[in-house]
Design an enzyme around this catalytic site. Structure first.
Site, mmCIF file in Angstrom:
data_model
loop_
_atom_site.group_PDB
_atom_site.id
_atom_site.type_symbol
_atom_site.label_atom_id
_atom_site.label_comp_id
_atom_site.label_asym_id
_atom_site.label_seq_id
_atom_site.Cartn_x
_atom_site.Cartn_y
_atom_site.Cartn_z
ATOM 1 C CG HIS A 124 -0.987 3.646 11.855
ATOM 2 N ND1 HIS A 124 -2.290 2.856 12.086
ATOM 3 C CD2 HIS A 124 0.227 2.709 11.002
ATOM 4 C CE1 HIS A 124 -2.536 1.618 11.418
ATOM 5 N NE2 HIS A 124 -1.036 2.257 10.774
ATOM 6 C CG ASP A 167 2.006 0.795 8.202
ATOM 7 O OD1 ASP A 167 1.914 0.185 6.662
ATOM 8 O OD2 ASP A 167 1.426 1.490 9.161
ATOM 9 C CG ASP A 177 1.388 -3.326 5.303
ATOM 10 O OD1 ASP A 177 2.035 -2.436 5.671
ATOM 11 O OD2 ASP A 177 -0.131 -3.024 6.191
ATOM 12 C CG HIS A 181 -0.021 -0.285 2.517
ATOM 13 N ND1 HIS A 181 -0.047 1.097 2.698
ATOM 14 C CD2 HIS A 181 -0.278 -1.160 3.270
ATOM 15 C CE1 HIS A 181 0.440 1.388 3.812
ATOM 16 N NE2 HIS A 181 0.051 -0.144 4.527
ATOM 17 C CD GLU A 228 -3.056 -1.218 4.538
ATOM 18 O OE1 GLU A 228 -3.068 -2.312 5.553
ATOM 19 O OE2 GLU A 228 -2.622 -0.448 5.535
ATOM 20 C CD GLU A 229 -2.016 2.299 7.386
ATOM 21 O OE1 GLU A 229 -2.797 1.804 7.600
ATOM 22 O OE2 GLU A 229 -0.891 2.398 7.194
#
Length: 716
Positions: free
Chosen positions: A528, A379, A445, A369, A416-417
């Site tokens: 995140h 990420d 990922d 992603h 994706e998130e």
């Protein structure tokens, strides 16, 4: 287990196992590129390539080394730096700019990228507010305290849970540990109700979307989530910017879409979000959460938790903040105010195809992603930059006249998130083609890290072991496999089971395409947050981009192995053996009076049929494949492609029809973690013998179908 927790656990195991080890011999990549011929090198000839005759194995291994030598960490570093400039949050200007950058770079490599756009129902935050209203009134910070001069700081989204409903609620707090079913059961045992309360939980132990669902079932009106320092903060080590662990102001953003019901666009389950798609009413969407939910940092959670009254929390519920945690309710009151729009927003997948020369209709798909929460250097720009580098190298090889036998598709998924939006919509859109022709899907990922790990369907385990023996682990100098083996206590390394939470989900669990997820993890707590950035990557996570390069080599070589194999290297006898072992374990524990012996016998029958097919394949390619045998190979490969599809039921699992695989699904109360044999497991959890009998019969049917497919390749 979350990506972060997996990396942390891996890192702790490694530190002790590697002490005192002598560095093994390394695989050296020379600067010279071998000529693109069938000539075999001594190095290549000494290695194994399942699915290839001896002559073609030499050629294949030579090409894999050619590919590996062309992967450049300098190229990966440039992609990472350029793409990390701005947030690539889905639907944002930075995301759009990064699409344009990727397309431009891929065209430079002589490729023809396609941008595939879907319009998906998603939440867009306007204003996020959390206020402590008692015993003191205080506005909580809902975004990190970023250093002055942070580039594009105005594009950084506040701490926010995608797909939370909008609204304003005020209530007393109740602390529910990780928000698992067993945590709420513990509250109930103590006579503590969450009805009409706001629940505060810490991140970890299950998927964040499960937590508000469990709270809502029990009458809660809202939820706060925070990352406790015991899990990924100062208790673990130095916090950013001095180390890789989560500082007090860092907020873990994330989606709470109920992906364990179905992922992708909540309004088009099972169908792509094309302009003419039929959309359901949001009120009828089973994947949408129902109570306002938002994340905060542990620095802001401290005052809330410290002021709470009520019973002392159990020892296992105590976190890393410097006081005794209490459950509540009482004393602490909070108001959550979420101004959130819902609208159709574009998700833009970037797709590149390297056409196959011999079987162009068949395809091996590589995906990562390309969207992020903030800068997202780890990420998942790490996975996307590696995908771009694989594409660049394959483009360079194509200029020299090289083509794989099967088509290789490389994809950068968007959204994706928020809930696997781009990959799910593309897979649903391409359902017919993928079902007929997709050989395998390889997911990345999180590639920037230092410790290798993989999850896969059992038929791909042997391939993973073979390829990891071919690539050097930069940290230790030995092969990735040998390093992995030592970290596993000198045992064959365990390959994880596929649950959900990443883009392999639609391929394996909706379409039955054999799937593999692999990458490198590292200890840290910036997941995140606004601190998952270029600086953290280059100082802590993967200095020098050595593991980015190793990962690109590993994934690219895996794709080449699958693309060029005379016999696709799937080992379904291993798959059947694993299913049989899982069933026997369940039978030993007790099965509500339901006899599982018929389905166990069927798994054994599939195992025997698959082993016979594998022996047949080995015999065909043992002495080299003649022109007359290509027809036999085509039938054999068709049977290998079909067996994973055979494990699906068109009607799907009870209560969640999008999930069609009868062996793998995410757990209803774990969300990310796999629930093997899901229908059987759920019937056992519900103490329902009738449902268990039905689930066993359905599983027996799909195993019989797979066995029949394996037997369908007759001796001529």
């Amino acid at each position: 287990m979350s990506k972060l927790e997996s990396a942390s656990l891996c890192a702790r195991k490694v530190s002790s196992l590697l002490l005192g080890l002598t560095v093994a011999s390394t695989l050296v990549f020379t600067s010279a590129v071998p000529s693109l011929t069938y000539a075999a090198s001594a190095t290549a000839a000494s290695k194994t390539a399942t699915g290839f005759s001896a002559e073609k194995a030499d050629w294949q291994l030579e090409y894999e080394q050619t590919f590996a030598q062309l992967v450049k960490k300098e190229s990966l570093a440039r992609y990472s730096k350029d793409l990390s400039e701005r947030s690539s949050l889905v639907g944002s200007p930075g995301n759009e700019a990064n699409v344009e950058y990727a397309v431009r770079e891929l065209k430079k490599a002589g490729l023809q990228p396609e941008v595939k756009t879907y319009h998906v129902y998603m939440s867009v935050p306007k204003k996020i507010s959390v206020t402590q209203t008692y015993p003191q009134k205080r506005e909580l910070q809902v975004i990190e305290k970023l250093p002055k001069g942070t580039k594009h700081a105005n594009e950084i989204v506040p701490g926010y849970n995608a797909y939370s409903p909008a609204g304003e609620v005020e209530a007393e707090l109740v602390y529910a540990n990780y928000g698992r079913p067993e945590d709420f059961e513990e509250l109930e045992k103590r006579g503590i109700s969450v009805k009409d309360k706001i629940v505060i939980t810490r991140y970890g132990a299950n998927f964040r979307g499960v937590k508000p669902e469990q709270a809502a079932k029990r009458g809660a009106v809202g939820m706060l989530m925070y990352s406790d320092p015991a899990d990924d903060g100062y208790i673990k080590g130095l916090v950013y910017p001095d180390g890789p662990w989560r500082p007090a102001d860092a907020i873990q953003r994330g989606s709470i879409l109920y992906i364990f019901r179905y992922p992708g666009d909540p309004l088009t389950p099972g169908e792509p979000s094309t302009p003419d798609a039929k959309r359901i009413d949001p009120a009828d969407a089973d994947s949408l959460p129902t109570i306002p939910t938002t994340p905060i940092s542990y620095g802001e959670a401290r005052s809330l938790l410290e002021a709470m009254e009520g019973e002392e929390a159990p020892e296992s519920w105590q976190g890393g903040l410097p006081f005794t945690y209490k459950i509540g309710p009482g004393q602490t009151r909070v108001k959550i105010s979420l101004d959130i729009d819902y609208k159709q927003q574009p998700v833009n997948d970037v797709i590149v195809r390297i056409p196959g020369a011999k079987y162009p209709e068949q395809m091996v798909v590589i995906g990562a992603h390309r969207d992020t929460w903030v800068k997202g250097t780890s990420d998942d720009l790490s996975g996307w930059t590696a995908t771009m580098e694989i594409a660049r190298v394959l483009g360079e090889m194509a200029k020299k006249g090289w083509q794989p036998d099967r088509t290789i598709v490389l994809a950068g998924w968007d959204g994706e998130e928020y809930g696997l939006l781009g990959s799910v919509e593309w897979a649903e859109d391409e359902r017919e083609e993928l079902t007929k022709n997709a050989v395998a899907y390889i997911n990345m990922d999180g590639l920037g890290g230092q410790f290798f790990g993989a999850s896969a369907v059992p038929s791909l385990k042997q391939l993973v072991y073979e390829i990891t023996k071919e690539v050097t682990e930069p940290r230790s100098g030995m092969s990735i496999y040998d390093d992995w083996y030592l970290r596993s206590g000198r045992k064959e390394p365990a390959i994880g089971k596929l649950g959900s939470g990443s883009d392999y989900t639609p391929f394996i669990q909706h379409l039955g395409v054999p799937s593999l997820d692999m990458g490198f993890g590292a200890a840290g707590g910036l997941y995140h947050s606004a601190y998952d950035n270029l600086d953290a990557m280059e100082r802590f996570t993967d200095p020098g981009y050595e593991h980015h390069a190793a990962g690109a080599r590993l994934v690219g070589m895996t794709a080449l192995r699958l693309a060029n194999a005379e016999v696709i290297p799937f080992k379904y006898s291993d798959y059947a053996a694993d299913v049989r072992a899982m069933l026997e374990e369940l039978a030993d524990k007790g099965t509500l009076g339901v006899d599982l012996s018929p389905v166990i016998a069927q798994a054994q029958e599939w195992q025997a049929a698959a082993a016979a097919l594998e022996e047949k394949a080995a015999n065909i390619i043992e002495d080299g494949v003649t022109e007359e045998e290509y027809g036999d190979l085509a039938k054999l490969n068709a049977a290998l492609l079909q067996q994973e599809r055979d494990l699906l039921k068109p009607e799907g699992l009870s209560g969640r029809p999008w999930y069609k695989h009868q062996v793998w699904a995410p757990g209803l109360t774990t969300g990310y973690a796999a629930q093997p044999l899901p229908a059987i497991a759920e019937a056992l959890q519900a103490n329902d013998p009738a449902a268990l009998q039905k689930a066993a019969e359905k599983l027996k049917e799909v195993l019989a179908k797979a066995a029949e497919t394996a037997r369908s390749v007759k001796e001529e």
